[in-house]
Structure formats: structure tokens, C-alpha cells
Design an enzyme around this catalytic site. Sequence first.
Site, short mmCIF file in Angstrom:
data_model
loop_
_atom_site.label_atom_id
_atom_site.label_comp_id
_atom_site.label_asym_id
_atom_site.label_seq_id
_atom_site.Cartn_x
_atom_site.Cartn_y
_atom_site.Cartn_z
N GLU A 56 0.31 -6.36 -3.84
CA GLU A 56 0.36 -7.82 -3.72
C GLU A 56 -0.49 -8.31 -2.53
O GLU A 56 -0.96 -9.44 -2.54
CB GLU A 56 1.81 -8.29 -3.58
N GLU A 85 10.46 -1.16 -2.35
CA GLU A 85 9.18 -1.53 -1.77
C GLU A 85 9.12 -0.93 -0.35
O GLU A 85 9.07 0.27 -0.22
CB GLU A 85 9.00 -3.04 -1.81
#
Length: 668
Positions: A468, A462
Site C-alpha cells: 500500500e 500486517e
Amino acid sequence: MKRLPNYSLLWVSFIVFLCTGCNPASQLSVSSPDGNLCLHVETENGKLYYELSRNGKPILDKSRLGFILKEDTLAGHLEITEALHHSFSGTWEQIWGEDRIVENNYHEMTIRVQKTSAPKRKFNVVFRLFNDGFGFRYEFPEQEALKDFVIMDELTEFALTGDHKAWSIPYEAHFYEALYEASPVSKLGWVSTPLTMETNDGLFLSIHEANLTDYAAMNLIPKEGSITLKANLTPWSTGEKVFMKAPGVTPWRTMIVAENAGDLLLSRLMLNLNEPCRIQDTSWIQPGRYIGIWWTYHMHKHTWHTGPRHGATTANALRHIDFAARHGFQGVLIEGWNKGWDTYHFNFTEPYPDFDLKQITDYAASKGVTLIGHHETDGWVSDYENQLEAAFNLYKDHGVQIVKTGYVGKLLDGKERHSQFGVRHYRKVIELAADKHIMIDNHEPVMPTGLQRTFPNLMTQEGVRGQEWDAWDKDGGNPPVHTTIIPFTRGLAGPMDFTPGTFRFENPVLPQTRVQTTLAKQLALSVVLYSPLQMASDEIENYERNPEPFSFITTCPTTWEQTIVPEAKIGEYVTIARKERGNSGRWFIGSITNEQPREMQLPLSFLDKGKRYKAVIYRDGDKADYRTNPYPVIIEEQEVTGESTLQIAQAPGGGTGIILTVLSSSGA
Ligand code: CA
């Protein structure tokens, strides 16, 4: 005796010229294989500098090299004792990646340096010049007067020659999850790398590092409001930067130099500056796509912890495995399966009682799907390291081949993730996972530096403000411009687990926050944002309702023969074309725009000459708009050749996905 003042003056100026300019004939200069870049090293008043030019034009002015050690300063009273030259030309093959074959051609110069005063401590600087940039690293050779030592500061500088436009995130950004801001270099604070810049001459530069193995991550800070950037290593909580041993080496400090933004994406110098693969049998390392019990947590339909709305139940897992098998997904990520979500002190070997690990993994195996394991640590690194062997063994015993790791929160041992402490921890996990034949998807990482060349089980990470944020960002989600910047910044550090592929944008939890793209752009992102493990982020019901657009995601590979970038403007638009590996000859194209609509004009000159192709185009519907009407996708077919130009409208916040399949070789 005759006096020849004029001649000696001339001679003096000639010497000065030789010493300050880049002269490929000088022992202290080295050029790129194509001769365009030239790097020169010298000492002045005992200080060590390098400078870089491109076709005679300076890119870096005299930039400082050296260290402050606890034991000594390697900053002044330095002399160059030797310069060694070497060159290399070869290729190597990536197990997975954006290209299969990587060219590695460079000219190398090693400068041996020592202090003039006793005990004459020594170090080397090794420079490698590629056609698309350079890297250098420091070596500390074995020596009597330097054994174990402490780096208090690294003096490396990048003395830029203009106040370039730079895209940066602040060093303090949690987990590098921030929006990149454009600003002049002189206005930068303490920033993370990769730091990408555009010069007034239209050149693109990006500073980063390669092979960060047992050292602190490099950040940059302008020196006293100037346009000289200085390396600023993340310290231990006690203030030291790096604990070193001689012999030892630092990571490579790198700069890509590109004539256009698209070429930044094609540079493989970071990978070239990492060590070759250390895993003998790599047959177990398989890129692919996955789904997960994940988005429903963000939408508050499920909870990570056990209870009436627990997401990680056996029944829910089996349902997702069925879906994955039906649509050709490699894996199913299931978060919230293990004890500890109530207290955030996790047990990595004890499932919650409603999660039957054996039943689930047996069922997955019978369907040709792997469970993607999950280790959320909340940053409790020592706690995790104590359980690591047992945790991986449990997964190995159940045939789990991929583990997603997570470190939300600070590393609770009181150290930064980008300090040497954090770097050592992440490395330990990758190496142990390699031993256990487990692939890693690492969330909240230290900024990647190309270690996947050495350990290709480090699949993706990430370290990016991913999808998200469209679930819970109080500021509304990722603006459309974000994905037109990150390929050129964070993306240069390696694969990003951004998790594109959301199909339903409304957010019942935070109605002001939503996915700020069109649906067609979500498809395009699966090509644009490279990751060898790519998650389709949405809940499976939303895919079942939209089977036609979904077919783009399920068809799109995650490892490629070749990548090209037909057009790109950072912060505005980017189009990436990738050729599938193997014999199919298929190309996948992803093209995205920011909040502005645009007309994509894409010449297909990269296609094989003399072949006809079927283009299946997934484009924004005519009145699509990410704010008001994001869902219309039109899927249409066209026959094309290498002489065709595709002209396709993109909506505000929109994009296009295209699959090009060979129909036949015509003519001949
Ligand atoms: Ca995250």
C-alpha cells in the site's frame, strides 16, 4: 603442616574456569541437542547472568537476568537454589504453514532462583536450547510473598560479542511500517524485534520473542552506547510495564543462530515455543488467496464512505465475486461496507444502504467464495470490544469466514498497541473469533510471536511496510531492496499480509510514487513473502488485461509441505523454493533481487532423483528494468531434472517465478 600453595592456586583457577565458561558437564550449563550451542548460568555478587557460546566461541557474554518490581527488586542478592534438566524430541504438524512437519528437539534447563533476604521471593528461568538457537522465559511460581505484582522493568540483556551489522526499524515506527536500515549494533536506538544481525564470522543472529500472551512486547536498546542490548518493554501510559500474577510466566526471549541467512527462514523455534493448537475442529480453517475492493480506494477511484463513488456497493461486490469464482480465489475483501467512514466511529453491524450484506453473501456462497469481512477500528479498542460479539455474530450468520481487522491510528484508549493493554486486546479478538469459527487477518497488529500455532485462525497480520505504501508514500514507494530484507526481519515473526501482485505501477494520485519492481518480481513475491491468506492487491481489470502472468498467482498455493532457501543475501537477493502439499510433487520458486540486476544460478538438486520435471519460468523480459521498463515478462518452458541448473537473468528490481511439475519418473 605442609603448605601446598601451588596446588591450591591450580585448584582455584580450575574452579574459576568452570564457573565462567560453558561446560556441558556443569549442572548450570545446557547444550543444544547437536552440542554446538552451550548456555551457562551463574550468579556473581548476587546478580544473575547467562552466556552463550557456539563451538567454544562466545556469542553472548555474561548477560543480565532479573526484574525491578514495584514490590521488590529481583536484580541483586540472588542465589541459584536448583538446576533441573530435561530434554524433548518430537514432531508436530502445522495446519497450514511453510512446512507441514515441524521438528521440536531441545534440551531444557530450569534454574530456580531466590532472593537471599526475607521474604526470599522466588522465580525460575527456563532455558530451551535447539540446534538453531535458544529461548528462555521467566516463571513466577506460586508463593506467599508474591501474588499480584507489577513489573517496572525487565533486566534481560543480550551482551553481544561484536559490533554486528543489524537490520532494524525504530520502536516508534507506526505499526512497524518502516524501511529496515542496516547499521552497527552500537549505533542502534530503541528498536523493535525481530532484530537480525550478521557477525564478522558470517553467523546470523535474530532476537525476538515467542508466545506474547499477557505481557508487554519486548523492544531492545543498547546499554549506554555499548553492544549489550537490553530488553525494553513497552509501558502502559501510566508507566508500569506489566501487571502480573503468580503463578505466571513471561513470553520466551529467543535468538536464532544460523550459519547462513537462508537458515534463518527455516527456523521454527518461535513456533515450537508456543502452545499446541487449542482449536479442536480445525476443518473450517482454510488458507487461500483473495482479491478485494481495495486498491481502487488508494487510487482515488472509489471512496470508503458512502456517496457517488462508494466502492462497497452491491453491484461492485457481485462483480468481484464473479471474478474470484472464475479465477479460483477463496475470498473477496470489501472495505468501506459499514457505517462510520465519515466520522471514523464505526458501527460494525450496520451496512451502508447500498451494500446488501445478505444478497452479497448468498451470492458468494452460491459461487463457493467467501466474503472477507472488514472491521476498521481506527484504534477505538473499547468501542470495538463493546461491539465485538455482535459484529462476529452478524458475519457468522452470513457465512463470512474471514475478517480483516484494522487499527490505523493510535489505540485511542491512550495506550500503545505493543503494551500489555494492546496485547490483551488482540488476544481477545483472536480467541473470540476462534469461538465463532472466523479466521483473522489483522492489520496494524502488535508484532507477531507465533500465536498461530495455538490459534491457527490467526492467519496473517500486517505489521510491515506493505505494498500500500506504493500508493501513497510521499517518498516514492518501497525501494527494491525492501523485499530482500523483510523476509529476514519482520518475516521471522510470522506470516505477512504484504499484499503483493500489483500489475499496474503508474500512480495517477501521486505520480512520483509507484511500485518499484518489475512485473515478474510481483509474481515471485507471492512465493517469497509467506502468508497463508495472500491478497492479489490490484484492481481486477489489470489482471484481466494480463492473463498469462496472472496465471502464476492463481496457481500458487499458500500452504506448503516443505520450504527451502537455495540462496540468500540479506538486502541483495533471495530465492525460496516451496513444495506443494498433497501428491502433486509440484514446486514453486520465487527469486527476487534488489535494484541491481543479477544472474540467478539455481541448482535444482532438491528435486526428486530420477524424475523429470517441466519448469514453467516467468522471467523478466530482456530489457526489463523497474525504473523504465517494468512490464515485460517472458514465460517459457524447459524440461529439467535434479541435475539441472537454471540460469536466469533478473532485471534491476526484478525477479523470477518458476513452477516445477513432475512429468514422469524416468529410468528405473
Ligand atoms: Ca497499514
